[in-house]
Design an enzyme around this catalytic site. Structure first.
Site, short mmCIF file in Angstrom:
data_model
loop_
_atom_site.label_atom_id
_atom_site.label_comp_id
_atom_site.label_asym_id
_atom_site.label_seq_id
_atom_site.Cartn_x
_atom_site.Cartn_y
_atom_site.Cartn_z
N HIS A 25 0.92 -1.20 -0.04
CA HIS A 25 -0.05 0.02 -0.04
C HIS A 25 0.80 1.18 -0.05
CE1 HIS A 25 -2.96 -2.90 0.43
NE2 HIS A 25 -3.86 -2.33 1.35
N HIS A 81 -13.78 -6.81 -2.25
CA HIS A 81 -13.05 -5.84 -1.90
C HIS A 81 -12.69 -4.88 -3.08
CE1 HIS A 81 -10.93 -2.89 0.48
NE2 HIS A 81 -9.88 -3.63 0.75
N GLU A 83 -10.43 -2.36 -3.52
CA GLU A 83 -9.17 -1.84 -3.12
C GLU A 83 -8.23 -2.49 -4.45
OE1 GLU A 83 -7.14 -1.51 0.62
OE2 GLU A 83 -5.77 -0.17 -0.13
N ASP A 85 -5.52 -3.83 -4.93
CA ASP A 85 -4.60 -4.90 -4.87
C ASP A 85 -5.63 -6.20 -5.17
OD1 ASP A 85 -5.71 -4.14 -2.37
OD2 ASP A 85 -4.34 -5.28 -0.96
N HIS A 147 -11.17 -3.56 5.81
CA HIS A 147 -10.32 -2.43 5.97
C HIS A 147 -11.07 -1.16 5.34
CE1 HIS A 147 -6.53 -1.04 3.40
NE2 HIS A 147 -6.54 -0.44 4.54
N ASP A 166 -9.39 -9.17 3.33
CA ASP A 166 -8.29 -8.54 4.17
C ASP A 166 -8.18 -9.12 5.57
OD1 ASP A 166 -6.84 -6.95 2.50
OD2 ASP A 166 -8.20 -5.11 2.76
N TYR A 194 0.28 -7.55 10.44
CA TYR A 194 -0.65 -7.37 9.28
C TYR A 194 -1.88 -6.18 10.02
CZ TYR A 194 -4.08 -7.56 5.61
OH TYR A 194 -4.89 -7.10 4.62
N HIS A 227 -4.57 -12.40 1.64
CA HIS A 227 -3.07 -12.32 1.69
C HIS A 227 -2.31 -13.23 2.52
CE1 HIS A 227 -3.32 -8.15 -0.22
NE2 HIS A 227 -4.18 -7.77 0.86
#
Ligand code: FEO
Length: 399
Positions: A25, A81, A83, A85, A147, A166, A194, A227
């Site tokens: 990030h 999600h 985001e 990634d 998140h 996440d 994390y 992840h």
């Protein structure tokens, strides 16, 4: 050829490794050994992909998918999600599978539109909604602010698996994709790292969501995050650790973060540390500019006290300490106390400024002492700081 890895009957990991990632990030979260972006393929009467990956690694994900289903079509794709990634490979995915039906939460759909400027005709889902892919039923559970506002979990009751995105992630990048290959201690430590660096500001939401999931009494024997490794052996320990993280459960521990050019503030830090450390407190002491912020964030998660020190540089605190205080203030820590300290030459104002920043960041001060030292601490000054450290140790034990 890159292969998929089967994790349950008819369920496959089709994610990617990003071994070279050192700044997760952007610059927010330095990491040391890379990470993974996990996608999962459910092969039922209909075929469903859960999450995509970073666009850069899209072809690797596709290779793994093809290793299972060849040229068959994919019927459904779930965006848990938005985001990038997890979602930046989505547009390419839709070019490859234009007839795939995309599912996402309302929040995700709004973010996807703002990021990729195209209406993909998503099916909007909320907590409790289901997708039946044949023999399996997928149940969606929204996880807002774990998140981003749009995070979502997907649960498959028949296979007792939760795809948690996440939540419960960590940065263990390995071809051994299950927790038991890495040992309990490493897995929980990486999950803590994390959590502290990505999820810490959202402890209230995490605690509430954990309770909601407990109340739903879901039968789970595998947690597959977006992840790192997949949890199958250490799930009770993981859930217990997350409960502790979310509630800022702390031990008799202090974290000292300081910046010092001529070692005067460092001498103060070490005297305070010794006073605490010799009196039963676990003390972690870090020169801010010499320490990866991921380490500091992880260690302060379960500390009771944070001491922040800086010398005086042109009537300002060190830039590294200002940045640390900015980050600390955004983390919404609870149940901790803090205090500034530092050495000065001709302007005695920095310790007070640090204390003000701590209070502004929502962290009450340990007491009203101003631990400011003019130039070099004498032996008497250091003895006095040692005694102050000893008193703080007692206060920590009473917290
Ligand atoms: Fe892994 Fe919030 O993205």
């Amino acid at each position: 050829m890159k292969q998929a890895i089967q994790i349950k009957p008819n369920i496959y990991w089709v994610g990617v490794h990003d071994f070279n990632c050192r700044h997760f990030h952007g610059d927010l979260f330095p990491i040391s050994e890379g990470t993974t972006y996990n996608s999962y393929l459910i092969v039922d009467e209909e075929i469903t992909l859960i999450d995509t990956v970073e666009e850069e690694f899209f072809d690797v994900m596709m290779e793994r998918i093809h290793s299972v289903i060849g040229d068959k079509k994919i019927d459904n794709v779930i965006v848990q999600h938005a985001e990038p990634d997890h979602s930046s490979g989505f547009t390419k995915f839709m070019e490859c599978y234009p007839n795939a039906k995309p599912f996402a939460s309302n929040a995700s759909i709004l973010i996807m539109l703002k990021q990729y400027f195209k209406d993909y005709n998503f099916t909007k889902v909320k907590t409790g909604d289901t997708l039946c892919s044949g023999k399996l039923t997928l149940t969606f559970i929204e996880m807002p602010m774990i998140h981003w506002p749009d995070n979502m979990l997907t649960y498959v009751e028949k296979e007792k698996i939760a795809f948690s995105n996440d939540a419960f992630g960590q940065h263990i990048a390995s071809y051994d994709i299950f927790d038991d290959a890495h040992g309990l201690s490493k897995c929980i430590d990486q999950a803590k790292n994390y959590y502290a660096n990505i999820v810490m500001p959202y402890g209230t939401q995490v605690a509430n969501k954990l309770k909601q999931i407990q109340d739903m009494d879901l039968d789970i024997d595998m947690i597959a995050p977006a992840h790192g490794i997949i949890w199958r052996t250490y799930i009770p320990e993981l859930l217990s650790a997350y409960q502790d993280f979310a509630t800022f459960k702390a031990s008799d521990k202090a974290v000292i973060v300081y910046e010092s050019i001529w070692k005067h503030t460092q001498m103060m830090a070490e005297a305070l540390a010794e006073g605490m450390g010799r009196n039963g407190i676990c003390v972690k002491i870090y020169k801010c500019s010499a320490t990866s912020p991921e380490i500091i964030m992880k260690e302060l998660l379960d500390a009771k006290v944070i001491m922040v020190g800086s010398g005086n540089y042109n009537n300002a605190m060190a830039g590294s300490i200002a940045a640390f205080l900015e980050k600390l203030g955004s983390c919404k820590v609870k149940g901790k106390k803090a205090l500034g300290f530092g050495s000065y030459g001709w302007f005695n104002g920095i310790t007070k400024q640090i204390n003000e920043r701590l209070v502004k960041g929502g962290i009450p001060l340990l007491n009203d002492q101003i631990l400011a030292q003019n130039y070099t601490p004498t032996t008497t000054d250091l003895d006095s700081l040692h005694e102050i450290g000893k008193a703080i140790a007692q206060e920590i034990k009473n917290m």
